[in-house]
Write a protein that holds these residues in place. Structure first.
Motif, PDB file in Angstrom:
ATOM      1  N   LYS A  15      21.351 109.299  20.671  1.00  0.00           N
ATOM      2  CA  LYS A  15      21.179 110.363  21.634  1.00  0.00           C
ATOM      3  C   LYS A  15      21.029 109.717  23.005  1.00  0.00           C
ATOM      4  O   LYS A  15      20.440 108.651  23.137  1.00  0.00           O
ATOM      5  CB  LYS A  15      19.975 111.230  21.288  1.00  0.00           C
ATOM      6  CG  LYS A  15      18.608 110.573  21.353  1.00  0.00           C
ATOM      7  CD  LYS A  15      17.540 111.485  20.776  1.00  0.00           C
ATOM      8  CE  LYS A  15      16.137 110.893  20.951  1.00  0.00           C
ATOM      9  NZ  LYS A  15      15.618 111.039  22.296  1.00  0.00           N
ATOM     10  N   ASP A  58      20.275 114.099  11.848  1.00  0.00           N
ATOM     11  CA  ASP A  58      19.563 113.893  13.110  1.00  0.00           C
ATOM     12  C   ASP A  58      18.744 112.608  13.062  1.00  0.00           C
ATOM     13  O   ASP A  58      18.695 111.850  14.042  1.00  0.00           O
ATOM     14  CB  ASP A  58      18.646 115.092  13.381  1.00  0.00           C
ATOM     15  CG  ASP A  58      17.754 114.874  14.587  1.00  0.00           C
ATOM     16  OD1 ASP A  58      18.267 114.875  15.716  1.00  0.00           O
ATOM     17  OD2 ASP A  58      16.530 114.681  14.398  1.00  0.00           O
ATOM     18  N   ASN A 108      20.748 109.561  13.789  1.00  0.00           N
ATOM     19  CA  ASN A 108      21.124 109.413  15.195  1.00  0.00           C
ATOM     20  C   ASN A 108      19.972 108.919  16.064  1.00  0.00           C
ATOM     21  O   ASN A 108      20.184 108.559  17.225  1.00  0.00           O
ATOM     22  CB  ASN A 108      21.636 110.747  15.748  1.00  0.00           C
ATOM     23  CG  ASN A 108      23.021 111.077  15.249  1.00  0.00           C
ATOM     24  OD1 ASN A 108      23.804 110.191  14.936  1.00  0.00           O
ATOM     25  ND2 ASN A 108      23.334 112.357  15.166  1.00  0.00           N
ATOM     26  N   ARG A 109      18.759 108.899  15.496  1.00  0.00           N
ATOM     27  CA  ARG A 109      17.600 108.448  16.264  1.00  0.00           C
ATOM     28  C   ARG A 109      17.047 107.112  15.783  1.00  0.00           C
ATOM     29  O   ARG A 109      16.173 106.537  16.426  1.00  0.00           O
ATOM     30  CB  ARG A 109      16.476 109.505  16.188  1.00  0.00           C
ATOM     31  CG  ARG A 109      16.815 110.816  16.840  1.00  0.00           C
ATOM     32  CD  ARG A 109      15.632 111.782  16.846  1.00  0.00           C
ATOM     33  NE  ARG A 109      15.278 112.276  15.514  1.00  0.00           N
ATOM     34  CZ  ARG A 109      14.132 112.010  14.890  1.00  0.00           C
ATOM     35  NH1 ARG A 109      13.222 111.227  15.459  1.00  0.00           N
ATOM     36  NH2 ARG A 109      13.892 112.505  13.682  1.00  0.00           N
ATOM     37  N   SER A 154       9.937 113.204  11.784  1.00  0.00           N
ATOM     38  CA  SER A 154      10.576 114.383  12.363  1.00  0.00           C
ATOM     39  C   SER A 154      10.311 114.395  13.869  1.00  0.00           C
ATOM     40  O   SER A 154       9.429 113.686  14.363  1.00  0.00           O
ATOM     41  CB  SER A 154      10.027 115.659  11.725  1.00  0.00           C
ATOM     42  OG  SER A 154       8.630 115.772  11.953  1.00  0.00           O
ATOM     43  N   GLY A 155      11.068 115.180  14.597  1.00  0.00           N
ATOM     44  CA  GLY A 155      10.897 115.245  16.044  1.00  0.00           C
ATOM     45  C   GLY A 155      12.140 114.803  16.767  1.00  0.00           C
ATOM     46  O   GLY A 155      13.254 114.862  16.224  1.00  0.00           O
ATOM     47  N   THR A 156      11.950 114.348  18.001  1.00  0.00           N
ATOM     48  CA  THR A 156      13.100 113.963  18.832  1.00  0.00           C
ATOM     49  C   THR A 156      13.027 112.522  19.321  1.00  0.00           C
ATOM     50  O   THR A 156      13.952 112.051  19.969  1.00  0.00           O
ATOM     51  CB  THR A 156      13.201 114.894  20.050  1.00  0.00           C
ATOM     52  OG1 THR A 156      11.991 114.795  20.831  1.00  0.00           O
ATOM     53  CG2 THR A 156      13.409 116.343  19.624  1.00  0.00           C
ATOM     54  N   ASP A 157      11.928 111.817  19.025  1.00  0.00           N
ATOM     55  CA  ASP A 157      11.780 110.442  19.508  1.00  0.00           C
ATOM     56  C   ASP A 157      12.770 109.513  18.832  1.00  0.00           C
ATOM     57  O   ASP A 157      13.189 109.731  17.687  1.00  0.00           O
ATOM     58  CB  ASP A 157      10.370 109.917  19.222  1.00  0.00           C
ATOM     59  CG  ASP A 157       9.295 110.625  20.009  1.00  0.00           C
ATOM     60  OD1 ASP A 157       9.650 111.448  20.886  1.00  0.00           O
ATOM     61  OD2 ASP A 157       8.101 110.379  19.743  1.00  0.00           O
ATOM     62  N   TYR A 158      13.129 108.436  19.537  1.00  0.00           N
ATOM     63  CA  TYR A 158      13.839 107.337  18.887  1.00  0.00           C
ATOM     64  C   TYR A 158      12.921 106.733  17.831  1.00  0.00           C
ATOM     65  O   TYR A 158      11.695 106.763  17.962  1.00  0.00           O
ATOM     66  CB  TYR A 158      14.216 106.252  19.893  1.00  0.00           C
ATOM     67  CG  TYR A 158      15.273 106.642  20.881  1.00  0.00           C
ATOM     68  CD1 TYR A 158      16.616 106.630  20.535  1.00  0.00           C
ATOM     69  CD2 TYR A 158      14.929 107.013  22.178  1.00  0.00           C
ATOM     70  CE1 TYR A 158      17.596 106.981  21.450  1.00  0.00           C
ATOM     71  CE2 TYR A 158      15.905 107.367  23.100  1.00  0.00           C
ATOM     72  CZ  TYR A 158      17.235 107.347  22.732  1.00  0.00           C
ATOM     73  OH  TYR A 158      18.192 107.700  23.636  1.00  0.00           O
ATOM     74  N   GLU A 161      18.640 117.486   8.901  1.00  0.00           N
ATOM     75  CA  GLU A 161      17.526 116.656   9.339  1.00  0.00           C
ATOM     76  C   GLU A 161      17.856 115.175   9.142  1.00  0.00           C
ATOM     77  O   GLU A 161      17.508 114.337   9.972  1.00  0.00           O
ATOM     78  CB  GLU A 161      16.261 117.015   8.567  1.00  0.00           C
ATOM     79  CG  GLU A 161      15.696 118.387   8.891  1.00  0.00           C
ATOM     80  CD  GLU A 161      14.482 118.707   8.041  1.00  0.00           C
ATOM     81  OE1 GLU A 161      13.518 117.907   8.065  1.00  0.00           O
ATOM     82  OE2 GLU A 161      14.496 119.735   7.335  1.00  0.00           O
TER      83      GLU A 161
END
Length: 252
Positions: free
Chosen positions: A6, A115, A118-119, A80-84, A112
């Protein structure tokens, strides 16, 4: 296989969740601390979820798919979440990246997992391919050689990233060994089930490393280095092993 990160938004903080593999946690905690040290110097805001456990690879490789899936499900929730997500182990990253999609194919957590992939990054590929930073002011006056772990090379497509980082370490002379892409013989449970073959492969790796006259063997994977170091101690070899994070945290 390299994933698609991302994008970093200029001017915004980079949040990183660190994943500390079982053997790093239990046997080589300094690697985890040094990884955090380097990430923070790169400007990242680093967090550690103390609820994290294993990625599930040992159970999966031993054939216990059901038990592995339970552990993997917990990993998905823990991260879970958006952090690397950054880990000092291409072996663990390669397992999550290449096998979670198979374990959870056509399931309720399929997206999930996508995603998550990708992180999630191995330490060196995150520094080079995501942050775009290769110089941390590290100093290590030594002659070393580098070991490509199978997981880094074949499962994550990592080859040049560690070398770009090591090229900026002041005082470090790096000499490539013969057959550098050959396995060290660890392979997790492989070393237990096929001990004679594992030892012979370690002997070949150590011989090639020793022929460079280097005093240190560096790698992205402490699992490989643990195996190599164990063999060298048995043979009373004078070479040492260092994880890439330890090298990058040296001298400052």
């Amino acid at each position: 296989m390299n994933n698609q990160p991302k994008p970093i938004v200029p001017g915004e903080p980079v949040y990183v969740q660190i994943f500390i593999p079982c053997f790093i946690d239990q046997l080589f905690p300094r690697v985890g601390f040094n990884m955090v040290k380097v990430l923070q110097k790169a400007g990242c805001i680093v967090n550690y979820n103390a609820n994290q456990t294993c990625c599930g690879q040992p159970a999966f490789n031993a054939g216990f798919r059901g038990e592995a899936k339970d552990v993997c499900s917990k990993f998905i929730k823990d991260f879970s979440g958006t952090d690397y997500i950054v880990a000092p182990s291409a072996s663990c990253v390669g397992f999550v990246r290449n096998y979670y999609s198979k374990l959870f194919d056509n399931s309720s957590v399929h997206n999930e997992v996508k995603d998550l992939n990708n992180r999630l990054f191995e330490f060196s590929e995150f520094l080079i391919n995501v942050l775009g930073v290769d110089d941390f002011g590290a100093v290590l006056n030594a002659h070393a050689t580098y070991h490509d772990s199978c997981a880094a090379l074949r499962e994550c497509g990592i080859k040049q990233e560690p070398r770009k980082l090591l090229a900026k370490v002041a005082g470090l002379q790096l000499t490539e060994m013969n057959d550098v892409e050959t396995c060290c013989g660890f392979g997790g449970t492989f070393a237990v089930k096929f001990e004679p073959i594992s030892i012979a492969m370690a002997d070949q790796k150590v011989t090639n490393a020793a022929n460079t006259n280097a005093g240190i063997i560096i790698s992205t994977d402490m699992s490989c280095l643990m195996h190599i170091d164990g063999y060298m101690k048995g043979k009373e070899t004078n070479m040492q092993v260092m994880h890439l994070a330890d090298v990058l945290a040296s001298g400052w």
